[in-house]
Design a protein around this motif. Structure first.
Motif, PDB file in Angstrom:
ATOM      1  N   MET A   1       0.846  -1.184   0.000  1.00  0.00           N
ATOM      2  CA  MET A   1       0.000   0.000   0.000  1.00  0.00           C
ATOM      3  C   MET A   1       0.887   1.240   0.000  1.00  0.00           C
ATOM      4  N   PRO A   2       0.399   2.306  -0.658  1.00  0.00           N
ATOM      5  CA  PRO A   2       1.183   3.536  -0.647  1.00  0.00           C
ATOM      6  C   PRO A   2       1.149   4.182   0.726  1.00  0.00           C
ATOM      7  N   ASP A   3       2.032   5.160   0.910  1.00  0.00           N
ATOM      8  CA  ASP A   3       2.036   5.896   2.173  1.00  0.00           C
ATOM      9  C   ASP A   3       0.689   6.574   2.359  1.00  0.00           C
ATOM     10  N   ARG A   4       0.271   6.652   3.597  1.00  0.00           N
ATOM     11  CA  ARG A   4      -1.013   7.304   3.882  1.00  0.00           C
ATOM     12  C   ARG A   4      -0.894   8.804   3.673  1.00  0.00           C
ATOM     13  N   VAL A   5      -1.971   9.381   3.186  1.00  0.00           N
ATOM     14  CA  VAL A   5      -2.047  10.814   2.964  1.00  0.00           C
ATOM     15  C   VAL A   5      -2.910  11.395   4.074  1.00  0.00           C
ATOM     16  N   GLU A   6      -2.485  12.504   4.654  1.00  0.00           N
ATOM     17  CA  GLU A   6      -3.218  13.116   5.765  1.00  0.00           C
ATOM     18  C   GLU A   6      -4.634  13.511   5.373  1.00  0.00           C
ATOM     19  N   LYS A   7      -4.784  14.123   4.191  1.00  0.00           N
ATOM     20  CA  LYS A   7      -6.109  14.523   3.728  1.00  0.00           C
ATOM     21  C   LYS A   7      -6.096  14.625   2.215  1.00  0.00           C
ATOM     22  N   GLY A   8      -7.292  14.679   1.649  1.00  0.00           N
ATOM     23  CA  GLY A   8      -7.432  14.764   0.202  1.00  0.00           C
ATOM     24  C   GLY A   8      -7.025  16.137  -0.318  1.00  0.00           C
ATOM     25  N   SER A   9      -6.996  16.244  -1.629  1.00  0.00           N
ATOM     26  CA  SER A   9      -6.618  17.478  -2.284  1.00  0.00           C
ATOM     27  C   SER A   9      -7.730  18.519  -2.171  1.00  0.00           C
ATOM     28  N   LYS A  10      -7.348  19.789  -2.042  1.00  0.00           N
ATOM     29  CA  LYS A  10      -8.337  20.870  -2.048  1.00  0.00           C
ATOM     30  C   LYS A  10      -8.894  21.073  -3.450  1.00  0.00           C
ATOM     31  N   ASP A  11      -8.084  20.792  -4.463  1.00  0.00           N
ATOM     32  CA  ASP A  11      -8.498  20.903  -5.864  1.00  0.00           C
ATOM     33  C   ASP A  11      -8.085  19.621  -6.581  1.00  0.00           C
ATOM     34  N   GLN A  13      -8.822  18.206  -9.300  1.00  0.00           N
ATOM     35  CA  GLN A  13      -8.581  18.243 -10.740  1.00  0.00           C
ATOM     36  C   GLN A  13      -7.162  18.710 -11.056  1.00  0.00           C
ATOM     37  N   GLN A  14      -6.626  19.597 -10.239  1.00  0.00           N
ATOM     38  CA  GLN A  14      -5.314  20.184 -10.496  1.00  0.00           C
ATOM     39  C   GLN A  14      -4.215  19.587  -9.634  1.00  0.00           C
ATOM     40  N   GLU A  15      -4.507  19.333  -8.377  1.00  0.00           N
ATOM     41  CA  GLU A  15      -3.491  18.875  -7.429  1.00  0.00           C
ATOM     42  C   GLU A  15      -3.753  17.416  -7.044  1.00  0.00           C
ATOM     43  N   LYS A  16      -2.825  16.550  -7.381  1.00  0.00           N
ATOM     44  CA  LYS A  16      -2.943  15.133  -7.039  1.00  0.00           C
ATOM     45  C   LYS A  16      -2.118  14.860  -5.790  1.00  0.00           C
ATOM     46  N   VAL A  17      -2.678  14.052  -4.880  1.00  0.00           N
ATOM     47  CA  VAL A  17      -1.984  13.782  -3.617  1.00  0.00           C
ATOM     48  C   VAL A  17      -1.398  12.373  -3.555  1.00  0.00           C
ATOM     49  N   GLY A  18      -1.729  11.532  -4.539  1.00  0.00           N
ATOM     50  CA  GLY A  18      -1.199  10.177  -4.516  1.00  0.00           C
ATOM     51  C   GLY A  18      -1.608   9.395  -5.740  1.00  0.00           C
ATOM     52  N   LYS A  19      -1.137   8.150  -5.797  1.00  0.00           N
ATOM     53  CA  LYS A  19      -1.436   7.275  -6.922  1.00  0.00           C
ATOM     54  C   LYS A  19      -1.516   5.844  -6.396  1.00  0.00           C
ATOM     55  N   ILE A  20      -2.502   5.078  -6.888  1.00  0.00           N
ATOM     56  CA  ILE A  20      -2.601   3.671  -6.541  1.00  0.00           C
ATOM     57  C   ILE A  20      -2.706   2.848  -7.817  1.00  0.00           C
ATOM     58  N   THR A  21      -2.401   1.578  -7.728  1.00  0.00           N
ATOM     59  CA  THR A  21      -2.476   0.679  -8.877  1.00  0.00           C
ATOM     60  C   THR A  21      -3.834  -0.009  -8.909  1.00  0.00           C
ATOM     61  N   ILE A  22      -4.113  -0.666 -10.004  1.00  0.00           N
ATOM     62  CA  ILE A  22      -5.362  -1.430 -10.146  1.00  0.00           C
ATOM     63  C   ILE A  22      -5.423  -2.528  -9.084  1.00  0.00           C
ATOM     64  N   GLU A  23      -4.315  -3.178  -8.825  1.00  0.00           N
ATOM     65  CA  GLU A  23      -4.294  -4.241  -7.807  1.00  0.00           C
ATOM     66  C   GLU A  23      -4.626  -3.688  -6.424  1.00  0.00           C
ATOM     67  N   ASN A  54     -12.208  11.987  -6.424  1.00  0.00           N
ATOM     68  CA  ASN A  54     -12.683  13.174  -5.707  1.00  0.00           C
ATOM     69  C   ASN A  54     -11.731  13.608  -4.605  1.00  0.00           C
ATOM     70  N   MET A  55     -10.818  12.734  -4.217  1.00  0.00           N
ATOM     71  CA  MET A  55      -9.832  13.064  -3.187  1.00  0.00           C
ATOM     72  C   MET A  55      -8.495  13.495  -3.789  1.00  0.00           C
ATOM     73  N   GLY A  56      -8.367  13.384  -5.118  1.00  0.00           N
ATOM     74  CA  GLY A  56      -7.115  13.751  -5.775  1.00  0.00           C
ATOM     75  C   GLY A  56      -6.138  12.601  -5.865  1.00  0.00           C
ATOM     76  N   ILE A  57      -6.639  11.366  -5.867  1.00  0.00           N
ATOM     77  CA  ILE A  57      -5.782  10.191  -5.978  1.00  0.00           C
ATOM     78  C   ILE A  57      -5.951   9.606  -7.377  1.00  0.00           C
ATOM     79  N   ASP A  58      -4.843   9.452  -8.092  1.00  0.00           N
ATOM     80  CA  ASP A  58      -4.862   8.861  -9.425  1.00  0.00           C
ATOM     81  C   ASP A  58      -4.807   7.349  -9.334  1.00  0.00           C
ATOM     82  N   ILE A  59      -5.382   6.682 -10.335  1.00  0.00           N
ATOM     83  CA  ILE A  59      -5.303   5.231 -10.446  1.00  0.00           C
ATOM     84  C   ILE A  59      -4.556   4.933 -11.732  1.00  0.00           C
TER      85      ILE A  59
END
Length: 73
Positions: A1-11, A13-23, A54-59
């Motif tokens: 699992m990726p490192d935990r993020v304290e909170k989601g992105s304020k925006d 669409q523009q600011e991504k806070v993390g990325k996860i894989t399909i698995e 909606n939290m700014g996490i890419d897949i």
């Protein structure tokens, strides 16, 4: 699992806070399936992918199609 993020992105669409894989998405969806209003793992993955977006996490690779603006004619 990726490192935990304290909170989601304020925006998300523009600011991504993390990325996860399909698995990783599938693992999360399988764990959350009993709590979701769906019956298949694929449906659960789409719900979790929407929440992540909606939290700014890419897949990687993307699961959801970007929304297209409808033009008024």
């Amino acid at each position: 699992m990726p490192d935990r993020v304290e909170k989601g992105s304020k925006d998300p669409q523009q600011e991504k806070v993390g990325k996860i894989t399909i698995e990783q998405l599938k693992t999360i969806a399988a764990e959350k399936l009993p709590d979701l209003n769906c019956s298949t793992i694929e449906s659960a993955m789409r719900i979790i992918a929407g929440i992540a977006a909606n939290m700014g996490i890419d897949i990687d690779p993307p699961v959801l199609e970007p929304k297209k603006k409808k033009e008024l004619v």
